[in-house]
Design a protein around this motif. Sequence first.
Motif, PDB file in Angstrom:
ATOM      1  N   CYS A 138       1.089  -1.282   0.116  1.00 33.35           N
ATOM      2  CA  CYS A 138      -0.179   0.255  -0.138  1.00 33.35           C
ATOM      3  C   CYS A 138       0.766   1.585  -0.046  1.00 33.35           C
ATOM      4  CB  CYS A 138      -0.720  -0.212   1.050  1.00 33.35           C
ATOM      5  SG  CYS A 138      -2.191  -1.311   1.204  1.00 33.35           S
ATOM      6  N   ARG A 141       0.147   4.444  -2.456  1.00 32.47           N
ATOM      7  CA  ARG A 141      -1.307   4.179  -2.328  1.00 32.47           C
ATOM      8  C   ARG A 141      -2.762   4.594  -2.325  1.00 32.47           C
ATOM      9  NH1 ARG A 141      -1.818   0.109  -6.844  1.00 32.47           N
ATOM     10  NH2 ARG A 141       0.423   0.126  -7.847  1.00 32.47           N
ATOM     11  N   TRP A 295      -7.946  -2.796  -5.525  1.00 32.98           N
ATOM     12  CA  TRP A 295      -7.987  -1.138  -5.321  1.00 32.98           C
ATOM     13  C   TRP A 295      -9.579  -1.232  -6.856  1.00 32.98           C
ATOM     14  CZ3 TRP A 295      -3.576  -3.063  -4.650  1.00 32.98           C
ATOM     15  CH2 TRP A 295      -2.480  -2.446  -3.600  1.00 32.98           C
ATOM     16  N   SER A 299      -6.689  -2.205 -10.207  1.00 29.73           N
ATOM     17  CA  SER A 299      -5.455  -3.014  -9.660  1.00 29.73           C
ATOM     18  C   SER A 299      -5.814  -3.851  -8.270  1.00 29.73           C
ATOM     19  CB  SER A 299      -4.443  -1.697 -10.023  1.00 29.73           C
ATOM     20  OG  SER A 299      -4.647  -0.915  -8.637  1.00 29.73           O
ATOM     21  N   ARG A 301      -2.888  -5.948  -6.008  1.00 33.51           N
ATOM     22  CA  ARG A 301      -1.227  -6.268  -5.981  1.00 33.51           C
ATOM     23  C   ARG A 301      -0.527  -7.240  -5.297  1.00 33.51           C
ATOM     24  NH1 ARG A 301       2.619  -1.727  -4.172  1.00 33.51           N
ATOM     25  NH2 ARG A 301       4.328  -2.800  -5.884  1.00 33.51           N
TER      26      ARG A 301
END
Length: 358
Positions: A138, A141, A295, A299, A301
């Motif tokens: 994070c 972001r 997100w 996106s 991760r």
Amino acid sequence: MTEVWILGGTGRSGRAIAGELRHRGIEPVLVGRDAERLRAAADGARTVVAGSVPATADAIRRERPAVVVNTIGPFIETAGPLLDACLPHTHYLDLANDLAAVAATLERGPAFASAGRTAVTGAGFGVTATESVVVKLCEGRPAPLRVRVDMVPSLAGEGGVVGDALAGTIVEGLPGLAGGGRFQGRRYRSGRLVPARLAAEPLHLVLPDGSSVTTAGMPLGELMAAQRASGAPDVVSASSEAPASPVARAVLPVATALLALGPVRSFARRRLAAVSTKPRPKPREHSWGHAVAHWADGSVREGWLRVGEAQLWTGTVPAEVVRLLLDGAGKPGAYTPAALFGPTLAEACGGEYQIVGE
Ligand SMILES: NC(=O)c1ccc[n+]([C@@H]2O[C@H](COP(=O)([O-])OP(=O)(O)OC[C@H]3O[C@@H](n4cnc5c(N)ncnc54)[C@H](OP(=O)(O)O)[C@@H]3O)[C@@H](O)[C@H]2O)c1
């Protein structure tokens, strides 16, 4: 006083932390209930005999060590009086990974902040490994919508009896925790703790080393740490130690409902404390913390943190946190470890990240 006191100095974690402190040039003081057992564990270190948690709290008030490392579980029972005793002179650190205890210690943030002291909870494998990955994913972001964390410890068993500290932690559930009953699981939805089934949402994970493991929902301290580190409204925490088989998952609600009965709980705690375990080798080479974050822009991760044997790492993290606190690198207040020291803490303890996705 510049002393670092290890409470539960004769225990597995206490001994591991003492060794790691010495590697960092810090001579610990071992605190415990039994003078003889303490002397055997101390390896020349100063010892303080205190027969109970209240007696330990009195000794802290009297002698004002610089840092107290609490390894005496169940932390929901021991942390409160020891946190009180630490203020206003002493930094506090513990190994809690039960959600109720982590939540209760984080609530002490304002009191520690106004005394200029630091309390760090969750300084063991589970919270630190998963939270570190979340902080890494994070960094820089906005808050993701959804996060799942999985802890996959590799634990070698020393053998011996389970003991009351661990048995109490297992059997006492989540007393006083918002968002559901004492013997219910938890997850975050819309930013709030809500009830969840224990061992829910099983997930088959292929580890970066090619081996595989199944994790399932467990409401441990990593749940709250992951929510606070990410700001995500929707968070689940899971563990490879959760019983993920369909039979175990069917039996769990009945077993946990029985624990709501006080006499059953004390019986279970006594029986579990007396259970003896055989030495066993660690099940895999490494322990892993894992997290996936989603997100709003679509996106995703995913990240892993690779560390060694989980109990050894639970010796390393508190020692490194103590070193940083003594160096003045902490901030006043109450925190989980990576929220305070960032993702580099895990690297300083020998962890390695692998991050996938943009
Ligand atoms: N977060 C994590 O990843 C993580 C990892 C490992 C352990 N833990 C937790 O850390 C705790 C300790 O684990 P461990 O494996 O080190 O346990 P352990 O080997 O059983 O050691 C417990 C220590 O606490 C002391 N103690 C127990 N009850 C006490 C009391 N009422 N008053 C004073 N001292 C007391 C024992 O002293 P005596 O010698 O006098 O019995 C012993 O020194 C457990 O709650 C465990 O769940 C967390």
